[in-house]
Design a protein around this motif. Sequence first.
Motif, PDB file in Angstrom:
ATOM      1  N   ARG A 106       0.685  -1.165   0.106  1.00  0.00           N
ATOM      2  CA  ARG A 106       0.051   0.206   0.037  1.00  0.00           C
ATOM      3  C   ARG A 106       0.952   1.110  -0.008  1.00  0.00           C
ATOM      4  NH1 ARG A 106      -5.698   1.071  -0.794  1.00  0.00           N
ATOM      5  NH2 ARG A 106      -5.809  -1.162  -0.468  1.00  0.00           N
TER       6      ARG A 106
ATOM      7  N   GLU B 262       8.409  -6.501   3.960  1.00  0.00           N
ATOM      8  CA  GLU B 262       7.718  -5.184   4.121  1.00  0.00           C
ATOM      9  C   GLU B 262       6.757  -5.695   5.482  1.00  0.00           C
ATOM     10  OE1 GLU B 262       8.219  -2.059   3.608  1.00  0.00           O
ATOM     11  OE2 GLU B 262       6.509  -1.210   4.257  1.00  0.00           O
TER      12      GLU B 262
ATOM     13  N   THR C  76       7.460  -4.544   9.424  1.00  0.00           N
ATOM     14  CA  THR C  76       6.607  -3.699   9.969  1.00  0.00           C
ATOM     15  C   THR C  76       5.844  -4.208  11.237  1.00  0.00           C
ATOM     16  OG1 THR C  76       6.030  -2.371   7.707  1.00  0.00           O
ATOM     17  CG2 THR C  76       4.439  -2.007   9.643  1.00  0.00           C
TER      18      THR C  76
ATOM     19  N   SER D 138      -5.430  -7.573   4.903  1.00  0.00           N
ATOM     20  CA  SER D 138      -4.240  -6.749   4.254  1.00  0.00           C
ATOM     21  C   SER D 138      -3.315  -7.695   4.301  1.00  0.00           C
ATOM     22  CB  SER D 138      -4.345  -5.570   4.842  1.00  0.00           C
ATOM     23  OG  SER D 138      -3.757  -5.406   6.247  1.00  0.00           O
ATOM     24  N   GLY D 139      -2.128  -7.318   3.616  1.00  0.00           N
ATOM     25  CA  GLY D 139      -0.916  -7.948   3.885  1.00  0.00           C
ATOM     26  C   GLY D 139      -0.420  -7.932   5.185  1.00  0.00           C
ATOM     27  N   ILE D 140      -0.520  -6.496   5.704  1.00  0.00           N
ATOM     28  CA  ILE D 140      -0.052  -6.324   6.996  1.00  0.00           C
ATOM     29  C   ILE D 140      -0.824  -7.106   8.280  1.00  0.00           C
ATOM     30  CG2 ILE D 140      -0.043  -4.645   9.044  1.00  0.00           C
ATOM     31  CD1 ILE D 140       2.216  -4.178   7.070  1.00  0.00           C
TER      32      ILE D 140
ATOM     33  N   ALA E 275     -12.536  -6.767   9.237  1.00  0.00           N
ATOM     34  CA  ALA E 275     -12.356  -6.797   8.027  1.00  0.00           C
ATOM     35  C   ALA E 275     -13.612  -6.383   7.392  1.00  0.00           C
ATOM     36  CB  ALA E 275     -11.984  -8.350   7.328  1.00  0.00           C
ATOM     37  N   GLY E 276     -13.558  -6.125   5.940  1.00  0.00           N
ATOM     38  CA  GLY E 276     -14.753  -5.458   5.249  1.00  0.00           C
ATOM     39  C   GLY E 276     -15.636  -6.495   4.632  1.00  0.00           C
TER      40      GLY E 276
ATOM     41  N   LYS F 236     -13.413 -11.982   3.991  1.00  0.00           N
ATOM     42  CA  LYS F 236     -12.233 -11.386   4.613  1.00  0.00           C
ATOM     43  C   LYS F 236     -12.320 -12.071   6.060  1.00  0.00           C
ATOM     44  CE  LYS F 236     -11.106  -7.568   1.495  1.00  0.00           C
ATOM     45  NZ  LYS F 236     -10.742  -6.006   1.661  1.00  0.00           N
TER      46      LYS F 236
ATOM     47  N   TYR G 260     -16.737  -5.014   9.922  1.00  0.00           N
ATOM     48  CA  TYR G 260     -16.950  -3.645  10.557  1.00  0.00           C
ATOM     49  C   TYR G 260     -18.169  -2.917   9.700  1.00  0.00           C
ATOM     50  CZ  TYR G 260     -14.011  -1.833   6.641  1.00  0.00           C
ATOM     51  OH  TYR G 260     -13.902  -1.356   5.060  1.00  0.00           O
TER      52      TYR G 260
ATOM     53  N   ILE H 197      -0.123   2.667  12.330  1.00  0.00           N
ATOM     54  CA  ILE H 197       0.864   2.674  11.189  1.00  0.00           C
ATOM     55  C   ILE H 197       0.220   2.994   9.881  1.00  0.00           C
ATOM     56  CG2 ILE H 197       2.119   0.377  12.344  1.00  0.00           C
ATOM     57  CD1 ILE H 197       0.506  -1.175  10.178  1.00  0.00           C
TER      58      ILE H 197
ATOM     59  N   LEU I   6      -5.416   5.292   6.480  1.00  0.00           N
ATOM     60  CA  LEU I   6      -6.538   4.867   5.568  1.00  0.00           C
ATOM     61  C   LEU I   6      -7.924   5.492   5.713  1.00  0.00           C
ATOM     62  CD1 LEU I   6      -5.644   1.054   4.987  1.00  0.00           C
ATOM     63  CD2 LEU I   6      -5.198   2.919   3.344  1.00  0.00           C
TER      64      LEU I   6
ATOM     65  N   SER J  10       4.556   4.375  14.080  1.00  0.00           N
ATOM     66  CA  SER J  10       5.861   4.646  13.269  1.00  0.00           C
ATOM     67  C   SER J  10       5.489   4.309  11.803  1.00  0.00           C
ATOM     68  CB  SER J  10       6.939   3.572  14.066  1.00  0.00           C
ATOM     69  OG  SER J  10       6.459   2.280  13.297  1.00  0.00           O
ATOM     70  N   ALA J  11       6.707   4.730  11.179  1.00  0.00           N
ATOM     71  CA  ALA J  11       6.810   4.411   9.704  1.00  0.00           C
ATOM     72  C   ALA J  11       8.137   3.615   9.390  1.00  0.00           C
ATOM     73  CB  ALA J  11       6.641   5.867   8.915  1.00  0.00           C
ATOM     74  N   LEU J  12       8.041   2.608   8.917  1.00  0.00           N
ATOM     75  CA  LEU J  12       9.239   2.021   8.774  1.00  0.00           C
ATOM     76  C   LEU J  12      10.365   2.416   7.606  1.00  0.00           C
ATOM     77  CD1 LEU J  12      10.616  -0.901   9.173  1.00  0.00           C
ATOM     78  CD2 LEU J  12       9.444  -1.682   7.183  1.00  0.00           C
TER      79      LEU J  12
ATOM     80  N   HIS K   1      -8.766  -7.686  -2.434  1.00  0.00           N
ATOM     81  CA  HIS K   1      -7.761  -8.986  -2.191  1.00  0.00           C
ATOM     82  C   HIS K   1      -7.560  -9.362  -0.687  1.00  0.00           C
ATOM     83  CE1 HIS K   1      -5.810  -5.158  -1.435  1.00  0.00           C
ATOM     84  NE2 HIS K   1      -4.772  -5.778  -0.542  1.00  0.00           N
TER      85      HIS K   1
HETATM   86  N1  NAP Z   1       3.917   2.479   9.130  1.00  0.00           N
HETATM   87  C1  NAP Z   1       4.404   1.478   8.517  1.00  0.00           C
HETATM   88  O1  NAP Z   1       5.819   1.257   8.481  1.00  0.00           O
HETATM   89  C2  NAP Z   1       3.886   0.833   7.446  1.00  0.00           C
HETATM   90  C3  NAP Z   1       4.280  -0.298   6.686  1.00  0.00           C
HETATM   91  C4  NAP Z   1       3.660  -0.903   5.700  1.00  0.00           C
HETATM   92  C5  NAP Z   1       2.225  -0.544   5.729  1.00  0.00           C
HETATM   93  N2  NAP Z   1       1.805   0.408   6.209  1.00  0.00           N
HETATM   94  C6  NAP Z   1       0.221   0.777   6.218  1.00  0.00           C
HETATM   95  O2  NAP Z   1      -0.298  -0.523   6.698  1.00  0.00           O
HETATM   96  C7  NAP Z   1      -1.760  -0.389   5.893  1.00  0.00           C
HETATM   97  C8  NAP Z   1      -1.788  -1.948   5.224  1.00  0.00           C
HETATM   98  O3  NAP Z   1      -1.083  -1.884   4.131  1.00  0.00           O
HETATM   99  P1  NAP Z   1      -0.835  -3.317   2.965  1.00  0.00           P
HETATM  100  O4  NAP Z   1       0.171  -2.952   2.116  1.00  0.00           O
HETATM  101  O5  NAP Z   1      -0.912  -4.635   3.815  1.00  0.00           O
HETATM  102  O6  NAP Z   1      -2.191  -2.977   2.341  1.00  0.00           O
HETATM  103  P2  NAP Z   1      -3.372  -3.643   1.819  1.00  0.00           P
HETATM  104  O7  NAP Z   1      -2.971  -5.099   1.715  1.00  0.00           O
HETATM  105  O8  NAP Z   1      -3.813  -3.042   0.474  1.00  0.00           O
HETATM  106  O9  NAP Z   1      -4.634  -3.563   2.584  1.00  0.00           O
HETATM  107  C9  NAP Z   1      -5.333  -2.408   2.907  1.00  0.00           C
HETATM  108  C10 NAP Z   1      -6.806  -2.877   3.571  1.00  0.00           C
HETATM  109  O10 NAP Z   1      -6.998  -1.796   4.394  1.00  0.00           O
HETATM  110  C11 NAP Z   1      -8.611  -2.017   4.465  1.00  0.00           C
HETATM  111  N3  NAP Z   1      -9.150  -0.720   4.658  1.00  0.00           N
HETATM  112  C12 NAP Z   1      -9.619  -0.070   5.744  1.00  0.00           C
HETATM  113  N4  NAP Z   1      -9.982   1.209   5.387  1.00  0.00           N
HETATM  114  C13 NAP Z   1      -9.814   1.542   4.134  1.00  0.00           C
HETATM  115  C14 NAP Z   1      -9.708   2.600   3.534  1.00  0.00           C
HETATM  116  N5  NAP Z   1     -10.347   3.707   3.816  1.00  0.00           N
HETATM  117  N6  NAP Z   1      -9.213   2.554   2.162  1.00  0.00           N
HETATM  118  C15 NAP Z   1      -8.469   1.664   1.861  1.00  0.00           C
HETATM  119  N7  NAP Z   1      -8.681   0.412   2.337  1.00  0.00           N
HETATM  120  C16 NAP Z   1      -9.027   0.309   3.473  1.00  0.00           C
HETATM  121  C17 NAP Z   1      -8.933  -2.658   3.240  1.00  0.00           C
HETATM  122  O11 NAP Z   1      -9.702  -3.916   3.646  1.00  0.00           O
HETATM  123  P3  NAP Z   1     -11.135  -3.805   4.183  1.00  0.00           P
HETATM  124  O12 NAP Z   1     -11.958  -4.537   2.954  1.00  0.00           O
HETATM  125  O13 NAP Z   1     -11.200  -4.655   5.333  1.00  0.00           O
HETATM  126  O14 NAP Z   1     -11.421  -2.456   4.404  1.00  0.00           O
HETATM  127  C18 NAP Z   1      -7.864  -2.960   2.495  1.00  0.00           C
HETATM  128  O15 NAP Z   1      -8.090  -3.952   1.864  1.00  0.00           O
HETATM  129  C19 NAP Z   1      -1.661   0.848   5.085  1.00  0.00           C
HETATM  130  O16 NAP Z   1      -2.217   1.700   5.726  1.00  0.00           O
HETATM  131  C20 NAP Z   1      -0.102   0.965   4.740  1.00  0.00           C
HETATM  132  O17 NAP Z   1       0.212   2.134   4.435  1.00  0.00           O
HETATM  133  C21 NAP Z   1       2.635   0.953   7.132  1.00  0.00           C
END
Ligand code: NAP
Length: 338
Positions: A52, A133, A137, A161-163, A182-183, A187, A202, A248, A251, A274-276, A329
């Motif tokens: 993401r 990643e 994280t 999500s991946g995380i 999850a949405g 999921k 949710y 983290i 969204l 935090s941000a990685l 996904h």
């Molecule tokens: N801080 C750090 O170091 C760090 C590092 C990596 C990633 N992240 C963050 O962690 C999050 C997940 O990353 P990822 O790569 O695992 O992402 P991802 O697989 O794309 O998953 C994001 C999921 O969040 C849910 N979601 C909830 N509210 C949302 C909204 N308003 N818009 C879009 N999606 C929403 C969605 O599932 P639902 O259907 O359940 O809503 C979506 O599938 C992201 O916010 C990313 O920026 C942070």
Amino acid sequence: MSLPTEMLPTEMTYVDLRSPGGAENMVLARGRLPQVDPGDILIRVEAFGVNRPDVLQRKGDYPPPPGASPILGLEVAGEVVALGDGATGFSVGDRVCALANGGGYAEYCVVPATQALPLPKGYDAVKAAALPETFFTVWANVFDMAGLKRGESILVHGGSSGIGTTAIQLARAFGAEVFATAGSAAKCTACETLGAKRAINYREEDFKDVVLDETGRRGVDVILDMVGGRYFGRNLATLAKDGRLSIIGLLGGARVEDANIAAILTKRLHVMGSALRPRSAAEKQAIRDRLAERVWPLLEAGEVAPVIHALMPFEEIADAHRLMEEGGHIGKIVMRIA
Ligand SMILES: NC(=O)c1ccc[n+]([C@@H]2O[C@H](COP(=O)([O-])OP(=O)(O)OC[C@H]3O[C@@H](n4cnc5c(N)ncnc54)[C@H](OP(=O)(O)O)[C@@H]3O)[C@@H](O)[C@H]2O)c1
């Protein structure tokens, strides 16, 4: 730089972001191989993960930190083909996966040797590219910072999500009781299959009410949150005494509305985030070392595994971003370079 055992080309194919914006702004282009600085390893990339934060960077909302490659891509797996001066721990020919500071959407990527790990035994590059990643994280935020312990409980937002799929499995493997949001029903089923005791859709239920019901009104010890402002007040209300909120992602926006922060005092809560990517090399190395020691054995034993939703060819990177933005996904999207 040590001599590579194969003749390296001078040019490579990479994903060029012509300007910040839509997925169509990413096109394959030809350019020079990245420079291998002291301490770096050069990896011939066989597969890379889509995350993401890449989508945010593509849109212009998450610029690379100073000195990082402008090319997208935060995690790769493949073969070490050259070592920078002083790079230790790996040899040319080793197969590794690595957390990149950028530059992962390319045939060749340089990373500090201190951010690479050997492929877990039994893993190919595709499976390994799905690891860095999210595992860096989750380890940093859930275990190092929020200090989740055996016997405690955690709520993982964005559980599919991946995380989220990583956090559910690791929390469970280290002996915590896991709740997830999850949405969709599909999921939620995936979250429970991965180890969540109860997943909450949710869109149909309030996560605070469900978690408080499920825990006898106690709440959870840790929340891993990627929604941010919109959830802040309810997250505080869902935490137990001495609970820790680890943010983290944003969204759901960065602005907090309608939150009663009295709970921070009365329940002695800790709010952190935090941000990685902007972390120092030393911090990333420390996380890498903890993963090697504590998590690689779990991957090799099959107790924890990346969830790969889609494997796509390098050339379809724009479709991969669209797939991620559509949000259907479960787990990771991985690209393979032929
Ligand atoms: N801080 C750090 O170091 C760090 C590092 C990596 C990633 N992240 C963050 O962690 C999050 C997940 O990353 P990822 O790569 O695992 O992402 P991802 O697989 O794309 O998953 C994001 C999921 O969040 C849910 N979601 C909830 N509210 C949302 C909204 N308003 N818009 C879009 N999606 C929403 C969605 O599932 P639902 O259907 O359940 O809503 C979506 O599938 C992201 O916010 C990313 O920026 C942070």
